[in-house]
Design a protein around this motif. Structure first.
Motif, PDB file in Angstrom:
ATOM      1  N   ASP A 170      50.493  37.999  34.431  1.00  0.00           N
ATOM      2  CA  ASP A 170      49.390  38.525  35.243  1.00  0.00           C
ATOM      3  C   ASP A 170      49.008  37.541  36.351  1.00  0.00           C
ATOM      4  N   LEU A 184      50.880  35.334  37.754  1.00  0.00           N
ATOM      5  CA  LEU A 184      51.956  35.226  38.741  1.00  0.00           C
ATOM      6  C   LEU A 184      52.168  36.523  39.514  1.00  0.00           C
ATOM      7  N   GLY A 185      51.485  37.589  39.114  1.00  0.00           N
ATOM      8  CA  GLY A 185      51.620  38.859  39.809  1.00  0.00           C
ATOM      9  C   GLY A 185      52.939  39.558  39.559  1.00  0.00           C
ATOM     10  N   LEU A 186      53.545  39.336  38.387  1.00  0.00           N
ATOM     11  CA  LEU A 186      54.832  39.957  38.079  1.00  0.00           C
ATOM     12  C   LEU A 186      54.628  41.380  37.576  1.00  0.00           C
ATOM     13  N   LYS A 187      55.482  42.256  38.015  1.00  0.00           N
ATOM     14  CA  LYS A 187      55.400  43.666  37.626  1.00  0.00           C
ATOM     15  C   LYS A 187      56.636  44.039  36.799  1.00  0.00           C
ATOM     16  N   MET A 216      59.532  36.544  40.763  1.00  0.00           N
ATOM     17  CA  MET A 216      58.405  36.459  41.698  1.00  0.00           C
ATOM     18  C   MET A 216      58.847  36.857  43.103  1.00  0.00           C
ATOM     19  N   SER A 224      59.290  40.560  43.158  1.00  0.00           N
ATOM     20  CA  SER A 224      57.987  41.225  43.054  1.00  0.00           C
ATOM     21  C   SER A 224      57.108  41.001  44.280  1.00  0.00           C
ATOM     22  N   SER A 277      55.560  38.198  44.980  1.00  0.00           N
ATOM     23  CA  SER A 277      54.377  37.437  44.577  1.00  0.00           C
ATOM     24  C   SER A 277      54.512  35.938  44.796  1.00  0.00           C
TER      25      SER A 277
END
Length: 438
Positions: A161, A163-166, A323, A326, A328
């Motif tokens: 969360d 690191l903004g990983l999806k 990253m 993504s 991010s």
């Protein structure tokens, strides 16, 4: 090296699969390091660093003789000074446990530890997986309950969360205890021996050494056979099932979705009970970015007093690759706050003094230094100042020096330029930086 044909020195390249970290990539690595340090601090984990080189026996005993790592991936050698068998560490957990035992770290109670650093495995380099790679891991030693299993999984989810990983999915399984795995092992051997003609070469070898690893095969021609194999979950006793159910319940209470994958076994010998992986479809066939589980037998196997333990590790290159996919990765950070321009001679002396005063005040400052030792035009220097990302340029030319002044130029805002007295240059820069941040 010398080219024997023309006696000309040739270029020496890095070892294949062992890469340089270039300045252009360093910022992303530093960002990841900072996030990991904040994460471990938030959960009360302490840093432990082990040597890059360990006795080969650490991994033979800890990881397992019948694993791919020990059989064919380790960089091992004999120390020619004393004959010791040494290995570049291929993973972190066995080394951490060796250090914990040697230094009596859990004598006074359980420990939450984390580590990071380079690991080495001799395998074919591929996307996000290299012969020298970097690993981050956490280890919780001395905790027996399902709560610590859940905690370390929650740490992983928090990291993704942050690191903004999806698209990162959690898969879990239970390997039970040794006696339960022995029953399952016997059933597996019987099953696969009945279909031996369908096993590939690796699986036929594993049938004699570690049949559980056959379930981890990625050979597409064997997937239907593997799907029909006996499932370990069917051999678990009441205590193992209760532990596994409690972990799932704690994850559900924290809104962490997970998929039970009965074929998830992990690649190392020391696991028991809970095992898990975080997987993604964004990195091709190598979809696992992190994984781990409980390894209660390992401390005793390594010569210490029996104690429960669990942990997980991630490949940092893979996470950085994800990253990137993504979108991010962090935005570019300026190299400095102020870029100093001058025309050499006495203007250089004055600029050097001011630059040191700025650094003393905590202001990141780059002083222009011409590559050829000669001065350069302010126009060419200003291009470098702009490329540095600095908020301001401080310019000292002969005219400015004669007036005991410098020109302070706003590079990121209005572009305005103003004269400031040399004695007040530091104060003027501080005021300008404070004003631009409001």
């Amino acid at each position: 090296m010398t080219d024997s044909k023309n006696n000309k020195l040739t270029k020496i390249n890095a070892v294949r699969g062992m890469n340089d970290l270039l300045p252009a990539d360093a910022q992303a690595w530093q960002h990841l390091d900072h996030v990991l340090q904040d994460l471990t601090r938030a959960y009360g984990y302490e840093y432990l660093r082990t040597p890059i080189v360990e006795m080969t026996a650490v991994f033979q005993r800890g990881v397992g003789e019948a694993t791919d790592i020990v059989e064919k991936e380790m960089y091992s050698f004999e120390d020619r000074l004393n004959g010791e068998q040494l290995t570049l560490r291929p993973e972190g957990t066995a080394a951490i446990v060796r250090a914990v035992i040697e230094n009596n770290l859990i004598y006074e109670g359980p420990k939450r530890l984390w580590y990071t650093g380079p690991m080495f495995r001799h395998e074919r380099p591929q996307r996000g997986r290299y012969r020298q790679f970097h690993q981050f891991g956490i280890e919780a030693l001395g905790f027996a309950g399902p709560d610590i299993d859940a905690e370390i999984i929650l740490m992983g989810q928090r990291l993704w969360d942050e690191l903004g990983l999806k698209g990162v999915r959690l898969e879990i399984n239970s390997l039970g205890q040794a006696d339960e795995r022995a029953q399952h092992r016997a059933a597996l051997v019987t099953y696969f021996e009945q279909h031996k003609d369908k096993l590939d070469e690796d699986s036929q070898r594993r049938l004699l050494t570690n049949p559980l690893r056959i379930l981890d095969s990625k050979n597409p021609e064997m997937q239907a056979l593997i799907e029909g194999a006996p499932k370990l979950l069917d051999f678990l006793g009441e205590a193992s099932l209760k532990h596994f159910a409690a972990v799932q319940d704690l994850l559900k209470a924290n809104n962490i979705p997970c998929k039970i994958n009965p074929r998830l076994v992990r690649g190392l010998d020391y696991y028991n009970l809970t095992v898990f992986e975080w997987v993604t479809d964004e990195l091709g066939a190598q979809g696992t970015i992190a994984g781990g589980g409980r390894y209660d037998p390992l401390i005793e196997r390594m010569g210490g007093k029996a104690a429960p333990a669990c942990g997980w590790a991630m490949g940092m290159e893979r996470v950085l690759e994800l990253m990137k996919v993504s979108g991010s990765l962090p935005e570019s950070i300026p190299q400095c706050d102020v870029y100093m321009l001058h025309q050499g001679g006495e203007t250089l002396k004055a600029a050097l003094v001011i630059a040191e005063r700025l650094r003393n005040a905590g202001i990141d400052t780059i002083l222009f230094c011409p590559p050829d030792g000669e001065s350069a035009s302010f126009k060419s220097q200003m291009k470098k100042a702009d490329a540095s990302g600095a908020a301001y340029a401080l310019i000292i030319g002969p005219d400015e020096l004669n007036k005991n002044e410098a020109q302070l130029k706003d590079l990121r805002g209005t572009g305005e330029q103003q004269a400031v007295a040399l004695e007040q240059a530091v104060e003027a820069v501080i005021n300008a930086l404070v004003g631009s941040s409001e």
